[in-house]
Design a protein around this motif. Structure first.
Motif, mmCIF file in Angstrom:
data_model
loop_
_atom_site.group_PDB
_atom_site.id
_atom_site.type_symbol
_atom_site.label_atom_id
_atom_site.label_comp_id
_atom_site.label_asym_id
_atom_site.label_seq_id
_atom_site.Cartn_x
_atom_site.Cartn_y
_atom_site.Cartn_z
ATOM 1 N N TYR A 50 36.997 24.704 0.487
ATOM 2 C CA TYR A 50 37.494 23.629 -0.368
ATOM 3 C C TYR A 50 36.571 23.408 -1.568
ATOM 4 O O TYR A 50 37.010 23.007 -2.634
ATOM 5 C CB TYR A 50 37.578 22.319 0.418
ATOM 6 N N LEU A 51 35.282 23.661 -1.386
ATOM 7 C CA LEU A 51 34.290 23.316 -2.397
ATOM 8 C C LEU A 51 34.012 24.479 -3.342
ATOM 9 O O LEU A 51 33.897 25.629 -2.909
ATOM 10 C CB LEU A 51 32.978 22.904 -1.729
ATOM 11 N N ASP A 52 33.881 24.163 -4.620
ATOM 12 C CA ASP A 52 33.348 25.129 -5.568
ATOM 13 C C ASP A 52 31.911 25.428 -5.157
ATOM 14 O O ASP A 52 31.198 24.559 -4.655
ATOM 15 C CB ASP A 52 33.376 24.529 -6.975
ATOM 16 N N ARG A 53 31.469 26.644 -5.375
ATOM 17 C CA ARG A 53 30.121 27.017 -4.928
ATOM 18 C C ARG A 53 29.036 26.166 -5.588
ATOM 19 O O ARG A 53 27.983 25.937 -4.997
ATOM 20 C CB ARG A 53 29.883 28.509 -5.184
ATOM 21 N N LYS A 54 29.299 25.688 -6.783
ATOM 22 C CA LYS A 54 28.316 24.830 -7.455
ATOM 23 C C LYS A 54 28.216 23.461 -6.785
ATOM 24 O O LYS A 54 27.244 22.738 -7.000
ATOM 25 C CB LYS A 54 28.692 24.669 -8.926
ATOM 26 N N ALA A 55 29.230 23.112 -5.994
ATOM 27 C CA ALA A 55 29.230 21.815 -5.323
ATOM 28 C C ALA A 55 28.674 21.881 -3.908
ATOM 29 O O ALA A 55 28.576 20.853 -3.229
ATOM 30 C CB ALA A 55 30.655 21.259 -5.284
ATOM 31 N N LEU A 127 45.385 21.688 11.023
ATOM 32 C CA LEU A 127 44.105 21.678 11.728
ATOM 33 C C LEU A 127 43.479 23.067 11.699
ATOM 34 O O LEU A 127 42.271 23.221 11.467
ATOM 35 C CB LEU A 127 44.315 21.216 13.172
ATOM 36 N N ASN A 128 44.295 24.079 11.907
ATOM 37 C CA ASN A 128 43.820 25.456 11.854
ATOM 38 C C ASN A 128 43.248 25.783 10.475
ATOM 39 O O ASN A 128 42.167 26.370 10.350
ATOM 40 C CB ASN A 128 44.982 26.394 12.182
ATOM 41 N N MET A 129 43.956 25.378 9.422
ATOM 42 C CA MET A 129 43.494 25.657 8.057
ATOM 43 C C MET A 129 42.221 24.871 7.744
ATOM 44 O O MET A 129 41.336 25.360 7.027
ATOM 45 C CB MET A 129 44.588 25.318 7.044
ATOM 46 N N LEU A 130 42.104 23.672 8.262
ATOM 47 C CA LEU A 130 40.902 22.866 8.064
ATOM 48 C C LEU A 130 39.671 23.618 8.581
ATOM 49 O O LEU A 130 38.622 23.654 7.923
ATOM 50 C CB LEU A 130 41.068 21.538 8.800
ATOM 51 N N LEU A 131 39.798 24.235 9.753
ATOM 52 C CA LEU A 131 38.685 24.989 10.327
ATOM 53 C C LEU A 131 38.413 26.263 9.536
ATOM 54 O O LEU A 131 37.251 26.614 9.295
ATOM 55 C CB LEU A 131 38.981 25.321 11.794
ATOM 56 N N ARG A 132 39.459 26.951 9.145
ATOM 57 C CA ARG A 132 39.277 28.216 8.429
ATOM 58 C C ARG A 132 38.554 28.006 7.099
ATOM 59 O O ARG A 132 37.671 28.784 6.729
ATOM 60 C CB ARG A 132 40.628 28.900 8.177
ATOM 61 N N ARG A 133 38.918 26.975 6.375
ATOM 62 C CA ARG A 133 38.338 26.790 5.048
ATOM 63 C C ARG A 133 36.927 26.196 5.104
ATOM 64 O O ARG A 133 36.052 26.572 4.308
ATOM 65 C CB ARG A 133 39.257 25.913 4.189
ATOM 66 N N THR A 134 36.684 25.278 6.025
ATOM 67 C CA THR A 134 35.352 24.675 6.098
ATOM 68 C C THR A 134 34.323 25.643 6.666
ATOM 69 O O THR A 134 33.122 25.439 6.486
ATOM 70 C CB THR A 134 35.377 23.377 6.924
ATOM 71 N N GLN A 248 44.289 17.223 3.799
ATOM 72 C CA GLN A 248 44.539 18.130 4.929
ATOM 73 C C GLN A 248 43.985 17.536 6.230
ATOM 74 O O GLN A 248 44.579 17.707 7.302
ATOM 75 C CB GLN A 248 43.906 19.491 4.665
ATOM 76 N N ALA A 249 42.875 16.821 6.142
ATOM 77 C CA ALA A 249 42.316 16.178 7.331
ATOM 78 C C ALA A 249 43.272 15.118 7.874
ATOM 79 O O ALA A 249 43.419 14.968 9.099
ATOM 80 C CB ALA A 249 40.962 15.551 6.994
ATOM 81 N N GLN A 250 43.938 14.393 7.001
ATOM 82 C CA GLN A 250 44.912 13.393 7.450
ATOM 83 C C GLN A 250 46.118 14.065 8.106
ATOM 84 O O GLN A 250 46.646 13.586 9.112
ATOM 85 C CB GLN A 250 45.352 12.531 6.272
#
Length: 280
Positions: A50-55, A127-134, A248-250
């Motif tokens: 979710y985060l830009d690498r600079k963030a 929920l699956n996507m939340l885990l994959r991206r984080t 997505q968390a909601q």
């Protein structure tokens, strides 16, 4: 079990090669489509965070230097490592080998027993996507410190084998401090605890054990895990300001409520064995 061909260290190295990367994609609304989110590196199976690498959190600023040779803390690391050697060829060792795998769909099941419901693209897509991206957000956040300190891993320093022999050649080239697995495992636990607060204790216990598996495996020192959890928590703090993550968390929280309303339980058949193995 199958081990990932590309671990976080390989992914981070590939991040420096722009020709091998797809451009980060930040959809305007939460997506459950891997194609829409895009891969971090083409063909890796790991999706953009979710985060830009600079963030990303600055791990070099967040964690102290690893224990220096001859220090009491380094001696404690060595003592703990030696204690975990007694776990070779036990159920806890076997669980540590399972916890190596960061590839989805298998990795989605890490918290299924603790959450007591299925976690998959089919059953809980948000929920699956939340885990994959984080996974990428928390794991990559460790690399500023990793690349700076270049701490040698226990098995490499002591000439030992690990629970993940297919990883060893790559891991000898990758810094040990802080632990990427501990960072992303702790981040996952915190995120899931927020989505299912009634299961927070079980989820955080599993998250802690997930990091400990790396010490059991022989690829990390205890202080690597402690520093990794700091970075993982920092990544979760940064994610709180990201609107796509928050949305997505909601949606993931709503999926959990819907699954419970249907009476769904974990689809894993080894929950009792996992619980027993983790009581080392």
């Amino acid at each position: 079990m199958s081990h990932p061909r590309a671990t976080l260290c390989a992914i981070a190295a590939a991040a420096l090669l722009s020709a091998c990367q797809t451009a980060p994609v930040q959809p305007t609304a939460p997506s459950t489509s891997a194609e829409e989110v895009g891969e971090f590196r083409k063909g890796s199976g790991y999706l953009n965070g979710y985060l830009d690498r600079k963030a990303l959190p600055d791990s070099l600023a967040l964690v102290p230097p690893p224990p220096p040779p001859g220090s009491a803390r380094q001696a404690a690391d060595l003592e703990m490592h030696q204690q975990t050697r007694n776990l070779r060829n036990t159920p806890r060792w076997e669980q540590a080998a399972k916890d190596v795998n960061l590839k989805f769909p298998e990795a989605a099941g890490v918290f299924s027993c603790a959450l007591d419901m299925p976690i998959s693209h089919e059953a809980t897509p948000h929920l699956n996507m939340l885990l994959r991206r984080t996974l990428i957000d928390a794991g990559l956040a460790t690399y500023k410190a990793k690349d700076h300190y270049k701490r040698q891993r226990p098995f490499a320093q002591l000439g030992e084998s690990t629970c993940a022999p297919k990883e060893e050649a790559q891991l000898t080239k990758d810094g040990s401090y802080p632990s990427g697995h501990a960072a992303l495992g702790w981040a996952w636990g915190l995120i899931l605890a927020g989505a299912a607060p009634d299961k927070a204790d079980a989820l955080l216990q599993r998250a802690h054990a997930f990091g400990d598996s790396r010490m059991v495996c022989g690829v990390h020192w205890q202080s690597d895990l402690e520093a990794g959890r700091v970075v993982g928590a920092a990544a979760v703090a940064r994610l709180q300001a990201d609107p796509v993550f928050q949305a997505q968390a909601q949606l993931a929280k709503a999926e959990i409520a819907a699954a419970r309303a249907k009476g769904l339980k974990s689809d894993r058949s080894d929950c009792a064995a996992e619980a027993a193995a983790l009581k080392r």
